[in-house]
Write a protein that holds these residues in place. Structure first.
Motif, PDB file in Angstrom:
ATOM      1  N   ALA A  33       0.817  -1.212   0.000  1.00 38.70           N
ATOM      2  CA  ALA A  33       0.000   0.000   0.000  1.00 38.70           C
ATOM      3  C   ALA A  33       0.854   1.268   0.000  1.00 38.70           C
ATOM      4  O   ALA A  33       0.326   2.368   0.008  1.00 38.70           O
ATOM      5  N   GLY A  34       2.181   1.099   0.025  1.00 40.75           N
ATOM      6  CA  GLY A  34       3.062   2.260  -0.055  1.00 40.75           C
ATOM      7  C   GLY A  34       3.785   2.622   1.224  1.00 40.75           C
ATOM      8  O   GLY A  34       4.543   3.585   1.258  1.00 40.75           O
ATOM      9  N   ALA A  35       3.573   1.867   2.286  1.00 43.70           N
ATOM     10  CA  ALA A  35       4.264   2.154   3.547  1.00 43.70           C
ATOM     11  C   ALA A  35       5.713   1.686   3.458  1.00 43.70           C
ATOM     12  O   ALA A  35       6.054   0.778   2.706  1.00 43.70           O
ATOM     13  N   GLU A  36       6.557   2.314   4.262  1.00 41.09           N
ATOM     14  CA  GLU A  36       7.975   1.975   4.339  1.00 41.09           C
ATOM     15  C   GLU A  36       8.213   1.172   5.616  1.00 41.09           C
ATOM     16  O   GLU A  36       7.736   1.539   6.694  1.00 41.09           O
ATOM     17  N   LEU A  37       8.951   0.097   5.514  1.00 40.39           N
ATOM     18  CA  LEU A  37       9.232  -0.748   6.664  1.00 40.39           C
ATOM     19  C   LEU A  37      10.189  -0.062   7.623  1.00 40.39           C
ATOM     20  O   LEU A  37      11.211   0.483   7.203  1.00 40.39           O
ATOM     21  N   VAL A  38       9.861  -0.074   8.905  1.00 39.52           N
ATOM     22  CA  VAL A  38      10.747   0.473   9.922  1.00 39.52           C
ATOM     23  C   VAL A  38      11.357  -0.676  10.728  1.00 39.52           C
ATOM     24  O   VAL A  38      12.571  -0.792  10.837  1.00 39.52           O
ATOM     25  N   GLU A  39      10.500  -1.540  11.268  1.00 39.62           N
ATOM     26  CA  GLU A  39      10.989  -2.611  12.137  1.00 39.62           C
ATOM     27  C   GLU A  39       9.923  -3.697  12.260  1.00 39.62           C
ATOM     28  O   GLU A  39       8.730  -3.403  12.296  1.00 39.62           O
ATOM     29  N   VAL A  40      10.371  -4.955  12.355  1.00 42.09           N
ATOM     30  CA  VAL A  40       9.473  -6.081  12.599  1.00 42.09           C
ATOM     31  C   VAL A  40      10.130  -6.978  13.641  1.00 42.09           C
ATOM     32  O   VAL A  40      11.305  -7.332  13.502  1.00 42.09           O
ATOM     33  N   ALA A  41       9.381  -7.341  14.670  1.00 45.74           N
ATOM     34  CA  ALA A  41       9.875  -8.242  15.705  1.00 45.74           C
ATOM     35  C   ALA A  41       8.945  -9.439  15.803  1.00 45.74           C
ATOM     36  O   ALA A  41       7.726  -9.314  15.639  1.00 45.74           O
ATOM     37  N   GLU A  42       9.528 -10.585  16.082  1.00 47.60           N
ATOM     38  CA  GLU A  42       8.759 -11.820  16.219  1.00 47.60           C
ATOM     39  C   GLU A  42       8.846 -12.299  17.658  1.00 47.60           C
ATOM     40  O   GLU A  42       9.902 -12.237  18.285  1.00 47.60           O
ATOM     41  N   GLY A  43       7.722 -12.759  18.180  1.00 43.97           N
ATOM     42  CA  GLY A  43       7.716 -13.278  19.541  1.00 43.97           C
ATOM     43  C   GLY A  43       6.536 -14.198  19.749  1.00 43.97           C
ATOM     44  O   GLY A  43       5.756 -14.450  18.820  1.00 43.97           O
ATOM     45  N   ARG A  44       6.410 -14.681  20.963  1.00 44.06           N
ATOM     46  CA  ARG A  44       5.258 -15.515  21.305  1.00 44.06           C
ATOM     47  C   ARG A  44       3.990 -14.683  21.156  1.00 44.06           C
ATOM     48  O   ARG A  44       3.986 -13.489  21.472  1.00 44.06           O
ATOM     49  N   HIS A  45       2.934 -15.304  20.683  1.00 41.44           N
ATOM     50  CA  HIS A  45       1.666 -14.613  20.456  1.00 41.44           C
ATOM     51  C   HIS A  45       1.250 -13.787  21.674  1.00 41.44           C
ATOM     52  O   HIS A  45       0.933 -12.604  21.559  1.00 41.44           O
ATOM     53  N   ALA A  46       1.275 -14.400  22.844  1.00 39.44           N
ATOM     54  CA  ALA A  46       0.855 -13.701  24.065  1.00 39.44           C
ATOM     55  C   ALA A  46       1.719 -12.478  24.342  1.00 39.44           C
ATOM     56  O   ALA A  46       1.214 -11.420  24.741  1.00 39.44           O
ATOM     57  N   ASP A  47       3.028 -12.599  24.115  1.00 38.39           N
ATOM     58  CA  ASP A  47       3.939 -11.476  24.366  1.00 38.39           C
ATOM     59  C   ASP A  47       3.721 -10.344  23.355  1.00 38.39           C
ATOM     60  O   ASP A  47       3.793  -9.164  23.709  1.00 38.39           O
ATOM     61  N   VAL A  48       3.473 -10.715  22.098  1.00 36.03           N
ATOM     62  CA  VAL A  48       3.243  -9.711  21.052  1.00 36.03           C
ATOM     63  C   VAL A  48       1.955  -8.938  21.331  1.00 36.03           C
ATOM     64  O   VAL A  48       1.920  -7.705  21.215  1.00 36.03           O
ATOM     65  N   ILE A  49       0.899  -9.644  21.736  1.00 30.23           N
ATOM     66  CA  ILE A  49      -0.369  -8.980  22.053  1.00 30.23           C
ATOM     67  C   ILE A  49      -0.185  -8.040  23.245  1.00 30.23           C
ATOM     68  O   ILE A  49      -0.695  -6.912  23.245  1.00 30.23           O
ATOM     69  N   ALA A  50       0.566  -8.473  24.250  1.00 34.52           N
ATOM     70  CA  ALA A  50       0.830  -7.622  25.421  1.00 34.52           C
ATOM     71  C   ALA A  50       1.646  -6.390  25.018  1.00 34.52           C
ATOM     72  O   ALA A  50       1.387  -5.278  25.502  1.00 34.52           O
ATOM     73  N   ALA A  51       2.618  -6.575  24.113  1.00 36.76           N
ATOM     74  CA  ALA A  51       3.443  -5.445  23.652  1.00 36.76           C
ATOM     75  C   ALA A  51       2.594  -4.427  22.905  1.00 36.76           C
ATOM     76  O   ALA A  51       2.748  -3.215  23.088  1.00 36.76           O
ATOM     77  N   GLU A  52       1.677  -4.911  22.057  1.00 37.49           N
ATOM     78  CA  GLU A  52       0.795  -3.992  21.328  1.00 37.49           C
ATOM     79  C   GLU A  52      -0.082  -3.210  22.310  1.00 37.49           C
ATOM     80  O   GLU A  52      -0.304  -2.009  22.135  1.00 37.49           O
ATOM     81  N   ALA A  53      -0.551  -3.873  23.353  1.00 32.11           N
ATOM     82  CA  ALA A  53      -1.378  -3.194  24.360  1.00 32.11           C
ATOM     83  C   ALA A  53      -0.591  -2.080  25.047  1.00 32.11           C
ATOM     84  O   ALA A  53      -1.136  -1.007  25.329  1.00 32.11           O
TER      85      ALA A  53
END
Length: 109
Positions: A33-53
């Motif tokens: 869609a035209g966005a530029e990548l800054v950063e991507v991190a991978e983790g356990r689903h539960a940890d990623v959801i907590a980080a987004e919160a």
């Protein structure tokens, strides 16, 4: 599901940053869609959801609303803009997902 790998990502478009969670398809959707990548991190689903919160709470606590003209210029993949902040806001995914693994290189062209 809690231990399944999931992605926390950060992309930029026209002075805006968008953070979110999902799989590789979601990250690529933003890039197409035209966005530029800054950063991507991978983790356990539960940890990623907590980080987004945490990121959402920080955004809410900052209470700096985006002007309408900024949001109508966003790619459609950014949705309603609930996870969108000004590009000047400092976001480091490792700060909210310390056990995550940087996988940004997977999405570089």
């Amino acid at each position: 599901m809690r231990d399944t790998s999931y992605l926390l990502y950060l992309v930029r478009h026209r002075g805006l940053l968008k953070f979110g969670v999902g799989g590789a398809r979601r990250v690529r959707q933003h890039l197409l869609a035209g966005a530029e990548l800054v950063e991507v991190a991978e983790g356990r689903h539960a940890d990623v959801i907590a980080a987004e919160a945490i990121l959402k709470r920080q955004k809410r606590d900052a209470a700096v609303p985006l002007r309408v003209w900024r949001t109508w210029r966003m790619p459609a993949s950014f949705g309603a803009g609930t996870e969108v902040v000004r590009a000047g806001v400092r976001i480091r995914l490792a700060d909210v997902l310390p056990d995550g693994r940087d996988v940004t290189g997977r999405f570089k062209k």
